[in-house]
Structures are given as C-alpha cells and as structure tokens.
Scaffold this motif. Sequence first.
Motif, PDB file in Angstrom:
ATOM      1  N   TRP A 184      47.571  24.122  41.873  1.00 49.52           N
ATOM      2  CA  TRP A 184      47.473  22.676  41.746  1.00 49.52           C
ATOM      3  C   TRP A 184      48.862  22.041  41.666  1.00 49.52           C
ATOM      4  O   TRP A 184      48.982  20.840  41.561  1.00 49.52           O
ATOM      5  N   HIS A 217      51.488  28.108  47.397  1.00 47.45           N
ATOM      6  CA  HIS A 217      52.075  27.603  46.162  1.00 47.45           C
ATOM      7  C   HIS A 217      52.843  28.648  45.351  1.00 47.45           C
ATOM      8  O   HIS A 217      53.501  28.294  44.388  1.00 47.45           O
ATOM      9  N   HIS A 257      38.065  29.480  36.907  1.00 48.71           N
ATOM     10  CA  HIS A 257      38.556  29.740  38.248  1.00 48.71           C
ATOM     11  C   HIS A 257      39.112  31.165  38.281  1.00 48.71           C
ATOM     12  O   HIS A 257      39.864  31.557  37.388  1.00 48.71           O
TER      13      HIS A 257
END
Length: 153
Positions: free
Chosen positions: A115, A109, A99
Amino acid sequence: MTRTMPYHKTCELCTTAGGEILWQDALCRVVHVEDQDYPGFCRVILNRHIKEMSDLKPADREHVMLVVFAVEEAVREVIRPDKVNLASLGNMTPHVHWHVIPRFKRDRHFPNPIWGASKRESLPQALDSGSSQALKNAIAARLNQGEQVFMGI
C-alpha cells in the motif's frame, strides 16, 4: 457463502465474498484476491461483522489465526515467494480480515508495503489455472487436516 450474524449492510466484506472463495467454514473464509501484481494474494475473512480481533472469543481468535497460518504455509509451498506479509489493517474496511500477501524482491513495491509508494514498474503476472488450483488444494488440505484442531475450539 455462509453468513453468520451480525451482518452490516454497508460493509463490503459482509455484502460480497471479497474474492474467489477457496475454503470456508462457519467462522471464516479464505479468498483469493485477483491482483496481477501479487499472484497468490489471499484474505482470511470473518463471516460476521466484527471490527477487532479482541472482540472475538479467545477460541475464535485462535481459530482465525490457525487459518491464517495454514494459508501462509500453502502460499509458501505453491507460490514460493521471497517473503510473506501478514496484515490486519481494516482502516478502510472495519471488519476482521487478514491479508496473506506473497512478496518477491522484484515486485512492484518491495521492500515497501504493497500500500506504500511503488518502487518500480509493475510486472503483471497472474496465477495460471494450474497454480490457482494447486493453491486452493494446498489450502484445503491444510485446513481439512486441521479440522480436528478446529473441532476442539
């Protein structure tokens, strides 16, 4: 899409492109992941089903990493993020992929991983068609320039 065996029929990255293909060669492909929270999010995906980087031949590992670094450079040039995160997790999809995630101090975030727990409301944003094409061109330019390097691998 070019596929090289082995292929696994239940693996999402074997059965789909994994995003819009921006560039590919016989070993791997670069895709743009459509995520309104993280414009410019890309993945570098191996074109065959291998679970771990250490299962690749050293030359193939080096090739994949050169592609990852070229994508990071292109993302930095075109998207101009505050930071870029590189991640190879594969817990949910055990298939070699990286990624390349542009991060901004005001993203949903930050400073947590994407995540992790959200820190603030999402500020939906997407790459406009001009930026999307610029990213694709920048990735292709870096990787096509680097073909001489890849030829020796």
